[in-house]
Design an enzyme around this catalytic site. Structure first.
Site, mmCIF file in Angstrom:
data_model
loop_
_atom_site.group_PDB
_atom_site.id
_atom_site.type_symbol
_atom_site.label_atom_id
_atom_site.label_comp_id
_atom_site.label_asym_id
_atom_site.label_seq_id
_atom_site.Cartn_x
_atom_site.Cartn_y
_atom_site.Cartn_z
ATOM 1 N N GLN A 234 8.976 17.896 -6.477
ATOM 2 C CA GLN A 234 7.705 17.311 -5.742
ATOM 3 C C GLN A 234 6.989 18.299 -5.243
ATOM 4 O O GLN A 234 5.561 18.215 -5.563
ATOM 5 C CB GLN A 234 8.488 16.758 -4.361
ATOM 6 C CG GLN A 234 7.545 15.621 -3.843
ATOM 7 C CD GLN A 234 7.399 14.502 -4.970
ATOM 8 O OE1 GLN A 234 6.117 13.914 -5.040
ATOM 9 N NE2 GLN A 234 8.380 14.112 -5.581
ATOM 10 N N GLU B 225 6.252 7.923 0.198
ATOM 11 C CA GLU B 225 6.059 7.644 -1.349
ATOM 12 C C GLU B 225 7.565 7.408 -2.001
ATOM 13 O O GLU B 225 7.854 6.477 -2.846
ATOM 14 C CB GLU B 225 5.038 8.656 -2.017
ATOM 15 C CG GLU B 225 4.756 8.179 -3.489
ATOM 16 C CD GLU B 225 4.025 9.303 -4.220
ATOM 17 O OE1 GLU B 225 3.985 10.314 -3.635
ATOM 18 O OE2 GLU B 225 3.463 9.062 -5.287
ATOM 19 N N ASP C 50 9.750 9.171 -12.316
ATOM 20 C CA ASP C 50 8.694 9.577 -12.825
ATOM 21 C C ASP C 50 8.308 9.295 -14.273
ATOM 22 O O ASP C 50 7.152 9.091 -14.470
ATOM 23 C CB ASP C 50 8.216 11.026 -12.636
ATOM 24 C CG ASP C 50 7.988 11.453 -11.032
ATOM 25 O OD1 ASP C 50 7.505 10.730 -10.394
ATOM 26 O OD2 ASP C 50 8.121 12.680 -10.953
ATOM 27 N N HIS D 137 -19.812 -30.440 6.950
ATOM 28 C CA HIS D 137 -18.389 -30.335 6.371
ATOM 29 C C HIS D 137 -17.749 -31.653 6.870
ATOM 30 O O HIS D 137 -17.077 -32.185 5.699
ATOM 31 C CB HIS D 137 -17.436 -29.179 7.263
ATOM 32 C CG HIS D 137 -17.734 -28.020 6.556
ATOM 33 N ND1 HIS D 137 -19.029 -27.333 6.675
ATOM 34 C CD2 HIS D 137 -17.061 -26.800 6.199
ATOM 35 C CE1 HIS D 137 -18.798 -26.154 6.007
ATOM 36 N NE2 HIS D 137 -17.464 -25.960 5.982
#
Lengths: 431, 431
Positions: B259, B327, B361, B420
């Site tokens: 990382q 993450e 990944d 309406h």
């Protein structure tokens, strides 16, 4: 008079492009003011909320009075007519039933290599719902924003609503209770958005902010995006009606005006292959306008932004609708279903002559928070998924890592990310 | 040395809040420059693209050479190693298989009142994929962004990639072909984003723009949002590893460094209940760093933003993880599944000791475009739904309109929207 475009005209493509490019909103530049307000709320919390509420809403509060009490909510409900409360309950039940079907499923499976894969949906931990004050304060919007959050399973649903001079719309409070809102605070504007995003001593922060508001609220939502999630920034409302000669011109005129009465910047467009229908609708609009309470607004909208488009046939209407990507699309013609199936871009479709768009605003079941300003090309109406997020899940066993590892190592090295490659290789005794 | 936090310490809450508040990005203020570039591309189209490409990429183009030819793509593929191409194909197949399961279903039903309801999903008409040039140009990201669009059924998938001094990464072109990208243009920066959003004579506009980029690209995406849809603005990458004393400290160290090597602003955090594991991991990180090609980057990330957190037990890690909303979350402990089930906020979860994040990944199957900077509290990784939108469908028959109409009329009048109410009433002969 609204625009009249004829697909047979040599200038049609230019005219239609002009309609598409029409700007219906003046975007006020309030960003600097909003930035200062947000920074102040972050720095001073409740004290800043109290100061802005004094200044903008002419209301003297202390921290203990920021929150609307249950007793106030109950008193508000008691002040509403039984008929309206009953209609709100009908609406809530129908919105809930429709949205319950949107609840996504988790997924978990093992693939041929033995890799375990899947995803899991979870609700956001808290949602904030902005409700405007004054005339734009609609109980139906409270339901449309809060019920999907509740269906999603959001444990805290926090409403903020300004109370100018201390006034709160009783119907909005009643709707909040019916919708399952868990906390209500009498603050509005950029300061309320800042409080929801960053929290104060009294208002705990949320993860997602939804709901309509004025230019200050919209600018504040843009600014806090990233700190929290936000829904779309809603623009003026719009309807496209596609109709053939069998349609009832008076009903269509009523629908065009229902849209137009929202806002002088609203837009109502009729697309038809029948010149007779086009004329009859235009006449009916004028006739109906004369007796409407909001004739000034609806008339301005129709005059400035309305349009009647004559298409060669209804199939030729399809690409025009896709380019307009309307928030609301009514299809009132033979084989309405077949035509609807060919449309790519629309926020909501209303099929047939007995489905006026106003039914969808209140009690149809689908959400009335829908993409405006051509954003139906890429976005959807508000729904349960807006209050949930998906977590992917991956699990390798030693054997499946041995199968997949070499490809991951190769790609890591091809990208110059040796530590990526090594984190796989070390588990395979490859280095 | 990275931060070391001990949940038993009286200052822990303050220390952890400090970790949460850590700013890892300097946001460059490039908004004025980007505004001017976008306006120029809107005004001058291809000519502006050619000028900016000359200035920023030192490359002389004409309109005919903006598009990368199929022959160029094929030549690029021929220049790649067979091993890497094969790994890209493995990755593509696995990403496709995973994302195919995300394809949403349409819904159509008739409720007890006879109202027909439902929704329909459609793909966006065209998607734009930004790919950075130079060292941040990752073929795996091309797959991760383009394959979900293809699975969604997007007919046009348009890639833009700058080619500084004329150079294009052959692997990126090869990945584009493998991923099913339909058009490639050699432009980058804010000008490429503007071209995708507004179109030029050569580049037809798209409805959605995804993909990572530098500060100019991020600012341009923010600015064109509304005209088109955009994905998240990605921040520096991050991982949290939750591990107990049974975990392998060397493997965890390898994952923390994988990382960290992305970016000096990346963040790697270990949460454990074992002081022995914490020490062993910290040592292994130092040992591994000494032989890493990107040791300078990874070392800076670990020193400046890394953290080791000692928790009382692993259950106590759950609320910490939810507040970090990482993450990537690796769980390497006994009953990893049970712990994962209690986590609300994470972009992607990697279960067990044989699932290094780097597998995800590249070849796991789930998307590696994931919410950063705590945005997993409210958003999800990239997926098929990001390239589709939902249209709600409503159809009343005369009978069901008669059932629903009175509630809609009541709510329209309660909201002061008489047009309406009348659009419903006119169909029921109520006025």
């Amino acid at each position: 008079m609204p625009l009249r475009l004829d697909a047979g005209s040599p200038t049609f493509e230019r005219d239609f492009a002009g309609l598409l490019a029409m700007k219906r909103e003046v975007s006020e530049d309030v960003d600097n003011a909003v930035k200062a307000i947000i920074e102040d709320v972050v720095a001073r919390g409740d004290a800043a909320l109290i100061d802005y509420t004094r200044r903008f809403d002419r209301l003297e509060l202390d921290a203990a009075r920021l929150r609307v009490t249950e007793a106030e909510v109950d008193r508000a409900g008691a002040a509403c007519s039984a008929e309206t409360l009953s209609a709100l309950r009908v609406a809530r039940a129908r919105i809930e039933a429709y949205h319950a079907r949107q609840k996504p499923s988790d997924d978990r499976y093992v693939d041929a290599l033995g890799v375990e894969l899947g995803h899991r949906w979870t609700a956001v931990e808290a949602a904030g719902l902005y409700v405007p004050g004054g005339t734009a304060s609609y109980p139906s919007s409270v339901l449309m924003n809060a019920v999907p959050a509740q269906v999603a399973g959001v444990p805290r649903i926090v409403m903020v609503v300004p109370s100018p001079d201390g006034a709160l719309n009783p119907l909005v409070l009643a709707a909040a209770k019916i919708a399952g809102v868990t906390e209500i605070y009498r603050v509005g504007g950029a300061q309320a958005v800042a409080a929801l995003a960053y929290g104060t001593a009294t208002i705990a922060p949320v993860a997602k902010i939804v709901g309509p508001g004025n230019a200050y609220v919209a600018a504040a939502k843009r600014r806090v995006f990233g700190q929290v999630g936000i829904d779309m920034i809603a623009g003026p409302s719009e309807v496209v009606v596609v109709a053939d000669r069998h349609a009832n011109p008076d009903w269509i005129a009523a629908d065009l005006l229902a849209q137009a009465e929202h806002d002088a910047a609203a837009q109502s467009i009729l697309i038809t292959d029948s010149p007779e229908l086009a004329d009859a609708v235009a006449e009916a609009v004028e006739r109906r306008l004369s007796t409407l309470p909001r004739a000034a607004i609806a008339g301005a909208s129709w005059r400035d932004y309305g349009a009647v488009i004559l298409a060669k046939d209804l199939q030729a209407a399809v690409p025009l609708v896709d380019r307009l990507a309307p928030e609301h699309l009514e299809i009132e013609c033979e084989d309405a279903e077949g035509l609807a199936a060919r449309i790519r871009n629309a926020g909501a479709i209303f099929l047939g002559s007995h489905t006026p768009e106003a039914i969808g605003d209140y009690v149809g079941g689908p959400n009335h928070v829908l993409p405006t300003a051509r954003s139906a090309r890429f976005s959807s109406g508000l729904g349960v998924l807006d209050f949930m997020k998906r977590t992917s899940i991956l699990k390798c066993a030693p054997e499946s890592l041995r199968e997949l590892g070499p490809s991951a190592i190769a790609l890591g090295r091809a990208e110059g990310l040796e530590a990526h490659a090594r984190s796989v290789a070390v588990r395979l005794n490859l280095g």
